[in-house]
Design an enzyme around this catalytic site. Structure first.
Site, PDB file in Angstrom:
ATOM      1  N   ASN A   9       0.898  -1.302  -0.047  1.00 50.81           N
ATOM      2  CA  ASN A   9      -0.097   0.059  -0.048  1.00 50.81           C
ATOM      3  C   ASN A   9       0.743   1.194  -0.031  1.00 50.81           C
ATOM      4  O   ASN A   9       1.258   1.401   1.022  1.00 50.81           O
ATOM      5  CB  ASN A   9      -0.977  -0.040   1.174  1.00 50.81           C
ATOM      6  CG  ASN A   9      -1.658   1.199   1.400  1.00 50.81           C
ATOM      7  OD1 ASN A   9      -1.713   2.095   0.350  1.00 50.81           O
ATOM      8  ND2 ASN A   9      -2.351   1.246   2.696  1.00 50.81           N
ATOM      9  N   TRP A  10       0.968   1.866  -1.218  1.00 48.55           N
ATOM     10  CA  TRP A  10       1.854   2.989  -1.295  1.00 48.55           C
ATOM     11  C   TRP A  10       1.383   4.328  -0.514  1.00 48.55           C
ATOM     12  O   TRP A  10       1.911   5.167  -0.606  1.00 48.55           O
ATOM     13  CB  TRP A  10       2.215   3.338  -2.691  1.00 48.55           C
ATOM     14  CG  TRP A  10       3.133   2.235  -3.234  1.00 48.55           C
ATOM     15  CD1 TRP A  10       3.464   0.829  -2.841  1.00 48.55           C
ATOM     16  CD2 TRP A  10       3.587   2.061  -4.689  1.00 48.55           C
ATOM     17  NE1 TRP A  10       4.344   0.258  -3.849  1.00 48.55           N
ATOM     18  CE2 TRP A  10       4.286   1.126  -4.651  1.00 48.55           C
ATOM     19  CE3 TRP A  10       3.630   3.049  -5.799  1.00 48.55           C
ATOM     20  CZ2 TRP A  10       5.049   0.805  -6.027  1.00 48.55           C
ATOM     21  CZ3 TRP A  10       4.293   2.674  -6.813  1.00 48.55           C
ATOM     22  CH2 TRP A  10       4.985   1.481  -7.161  1.00 48.55           C
ATOM     23  N   LYS A  11      -0.139   4.113  -0.240  1.00 51.93           N
ATOM     24  CA  LYS A  11      -0.527   5.180   0.296  1.00 51.93           C
ATOM     25  C   LYS A  11      -0.371   6.694  -0.621  1.00 51.93           C
ATOM     26  O   LYS A  11      -0.360   6.601  -1.921  1.00 51.93           O
ATOM     27  CB  LYS A  11      -0.081   5.613   1.733  1.00 51.93           C
ATOM     28  CG  LYS A  11      -0.134   4.332   2.566  1.00 51.93           C
ATOM     29  CD  LYS A  11      -0.121   4.759   4.126  1.00 51.93           C
ATOM     30  CE  LYS A  11       0.491   3.408   4.765  1.00 51.93           C
ATOM     31  NZ  LYS A  11       0.185   3.542   6.426  1.00 51.93           N
ATOM     32  N   HIS A  94      -9.579   1.034   4.950  1.00 54.09           N
ATOM     33  CA  HIS A  94      -8.296   1.180   5.393  1.00 54.09           C
ATOM     34  C   HIS A  94      -8.572   2.202   6.560  1.00 54.09           C
ATOM     35  O   HIS A  94      -9.271   2.935   6.611  1.00 54.09           O
ATOM     36  CB  HIS A  94      -7.179   1.719   4.616  1.00 54.09           C
ATOM     37  CG  HIS A  94      -5.891   1.701   4.903  1.00 54.09           C
ATOM     38  ND1 HIS A  94      -5.397   2.540   5.990  1.00 54.09           N
ATOM     39  CD2 HIS A  94      -4.870   0.908   4.847  1.00 54.09           C
ATOM     40  CE1 HIS A  94      -4.218   2.382   6.509  1.00 54.09           C
ATOM     41  NE2 HIS A  94      -3.764   1.238   5.778  1.00 54.09           N
ATOM     42  N   GLU A  96      -6.865   4.604   7.789  1.00 50.62           N
ATOM     43  CA  GLU A  96      -6.571   5.982   7.563  1.00 50.62           C
ATOM     44  C   GLU A  96      -7.701   6.746   6.797  1.00 50.62           C
ATOM     45  O   GLU A  96      -8.189   7.642   7.150  1.00 50.62           O
ATOM     46  CB  GLU A  96      -5.370   6.211   6.570  1.00 50.62           C
ATOM     47  CG  GLU A  96      -4.070   5.696   7.548  1.00 50.62           C
ATOM     48  CD  GLU A  96      -2.881   5.478   6.785  1.00 50.62           C
ATOM     49  OE1 GLU A  96      -3.007   5.539   5.321  1.00 50.62           O
ATOM     50  OE2 GLU A  96      -2.100   4.910   7.214  1.00 50.62           O
ATOM     51  N   GLU A 164      -5.309  -5.376  10.420  1.00 53.94           N
ATOM     52  CA  GLU A 164      -4.404  -4.334  10.741  1.00 53.94           C
ATOM     53  C   GLU A 164      -4.634  -3.544  11.919  1.00 53.94           C
ATOM     54  O   GLU A 164      -5.587  -2.603  11.937  1.00 53.94           O
ATOM     55  CB  GLU A 164      -4.522  -3.392   9.406  1.00 53.94           C
ATOM     56  CG  GLU A 164      -4.149  -3.921   8.313  1.00 53.94           C
ATOM     57  CD  GLU A 164      -3.566  -2.849   7.219  1.00 53.94           C
ATOM     58  OE1 GLU A 164      -2.545  -2.924   6.878  1.00 53.94           O
ATOM     59  OE2 GLU A 164      -4.398  -1.625   7.181  1.00 53.94           O
ATOM     60  N   GLY A 170       2.147   2.223  10.820  1.00 50.69           N
ATOM     61  CA  GLY A 170       2.957   3.250  10.729  1.00 50.69           C
ATOM     62  C   GLY A 170       3.592   3.671  11.809  1.00 50.69           C
ATOM     63  O   GLY A 170       4.168   4.763  11.922  1.00 50.69           O
ATOM     64  N   SER A 210       3.202  -2.239  10.499  1.00 46.98           N
ATOM     65  CA  SER A 210       4.731  -2.026  10.443  1.00 46.98           C
ATOM     66  C   SER A 210       5.547  -3.516   9.991  1.00 46.98           C
ATOM     67  O   SER A 210       6.544  -3.710  10.703  1.00 46.98           O
ATOM     68  CB  SER A 210       4.956  -1.575  12.068  1.00 46.98           C
ATOM     69  OG  SER A 210       4.481  -0.392  12.240  1.00 46.98           O
ATOM     70  N   GLY A 231       2.727  -0.959   4.202  1.00 44.23           N
ATOM     71  CA  GLY A 231       2.603   0.245   4.316  1.00 44.23           C
ATOM     72  C   GLY A 231       4.080   0.839   3.559  1.00 44.23           C
ATOM     73  O   GLY A 231       4.679   0.489   2.525  1.00 44.23           O
ATOM     74  N   GLY A 232       4.916   1.557   4.616  1.00 45.82           N
ATOM     75  CA  GLY A 232       6.027   2.172   4.517  1.00 45.82           C
ATOM     76  C   GLY A 232       7.157   1.261   3.621  1.00 45.82           C
ATOM     77  O   GLY A 232       7.755   1.718   2.886  1.00 45.82           O
TER      78      GLY A 232
HETATM   79  C1  PEP Z   1      -0.737   0.135   5.744  1.00 48.18           C
HETATM   80  O1  PEP Z   1      -0.732   1.012   5.271  1.00 48.18           O
HETATM   81  O2  PEP Z   1      -1.904  -0.681   5.567  1.00 48.18           O
HETATM   82  C2  PEP Z   1       0.372  -0.345   6.647  1.00 48.18           C
HETATM   83  C3  PEP Z   1       0.044  -1.489   7.271  1.00 48.18           C
HETATM   84  O3  PEP Z   1       1.335   0.366   7.038  1.00 48.18           O
HETATM   85  P1  PEP Z   1       2.460   0.273   7.706  1.00 48.18           P
HETATM   86  O4  PEP Z   1       3.191  -0.977   7.122  1.00 48.18           O
HETATM   87  O5  PEP Z   1       3.579   1.405   7.334  1.00 48.18           O
HETATM   88  O6  PEP Z   1       2.415   0.120   9.008  1.00 48.18           O
END
Ligand code: PEP
Length: 254
Positions: A9-11, A94, A96, A164, A170, A210, A231-232
């Protein structure tokens, strides 16, 4: 056996040019990894150019959101029909989006139904907040989220679930493999009650929060965890590739 699934997930990161360069940096190596679904979820604007770039590749694309109406006066929104042409998956619910854009369970449900109708496969995100976790309310919250998100959904049809925990997204504070495995087993039982044991054994349930190349193995060793929503770490070609490669090795060694 469920095919392992790793999605990035590049957000709201990468211009079109950066997205193309990121894919170019990992495409060849990612393509060498078989028996793992590798899915990239870039911003909307990069879906069309990446679709072109990934012709003939085993890498799949997903969107990060959609609106539930098919078309009409919804300025700025993207419909399921527009996405169905460009990608196979779509992230829905998600945390966010729930937090910053006030998406309710009802909206998430409309999006899931609209995506399935258009032939898109939702990556449905669920998970508890920190205070809910600390109050031992994880199972209650997850049950409520599944109740609302899956209302009227008769057939999962390729839907993927991502567990999640909001406190792990994040933050650099991942759940432990055991914690995630336990909650994912609970989600699978819930799916069995709704759709029967066969479907529950087929549905892929990911952990997200994470995940990095350094901790991915801990999650992939868990029997109930079928992959990760990253994500990151998905914005770094070597990290993402390492997560995918470790997943393939661990899941197929068993
Ligand atoms: C996400 O955005 O779904 C996510 C899990 O982010 P991160 O891996 O950065 O915690």
């Amino acid at each position: 056996m469920r095919i392992p699934f790793i999605a990035g997930n590049w957000k709201m990161n990468t211009t079109v040019g950066e997205a193309i360069r990121l894919v170019q940096a990992m495409r060849e190596e990612l393509d060498k990894v078989s028996h793992v679904d590798k899915v990239l979820c870039p911003p909307f604007v990069s879906l069309a150019p990446l679709k072109e770039l990934l012709k003939g590749s085993s890498i799949k694309l997903g969107a990060q959101n959609l609106y539930f109406a098919e078309k009409g006066a919804y300025t700025g929104e993207i419909s399921p029909l527009m996405l169905a042409d460009l990608c196979e998956f779509v992230i829905i619910g998600h945390s966010e989006r729930r937090q910053y854009f006030h998406e309710t369970g009802e909206v998430v449900n409309k999006k899931v139904l609209a995506a399935l109708k258009a032939g898109l496969k939702p990556i449905l995100c669920i998970g508890e907040k920190l205070e809910e976790n600390e109050a031992s309310r994880t199972e209650e919250v997850i049950t409520e989220q599944l109740n609302s998100s899956l209302a009227e959904v008769k057939d999962l049809a390729g839907l993927v679930i991502a567990y999640e925990p909001v406190w792990a997204i994040g933050t650099g504070r991942a759940a432990t493999g055991e914690q995630a495995n336990e909650t994912i087993a609970f989600i699978r039982q819930n799916i069995a009650k709704r759709y029967g044991e066969k479907r529950a054994q087929e549905v892929r349930i990911l952990y997200g929060g994470s995940v990095t190349a350094a901790n991915a193995a801990e999650f992939m060793h868990q029997p109930e965890i079928d992959g990760a929503l990253v994500g990151g770490a998905s914005l770094k070609a070597t990290e993402f590739l390492s997560i995918v490669t470790q997943t393939a090795v661990i899941k197929y060694r068993k």
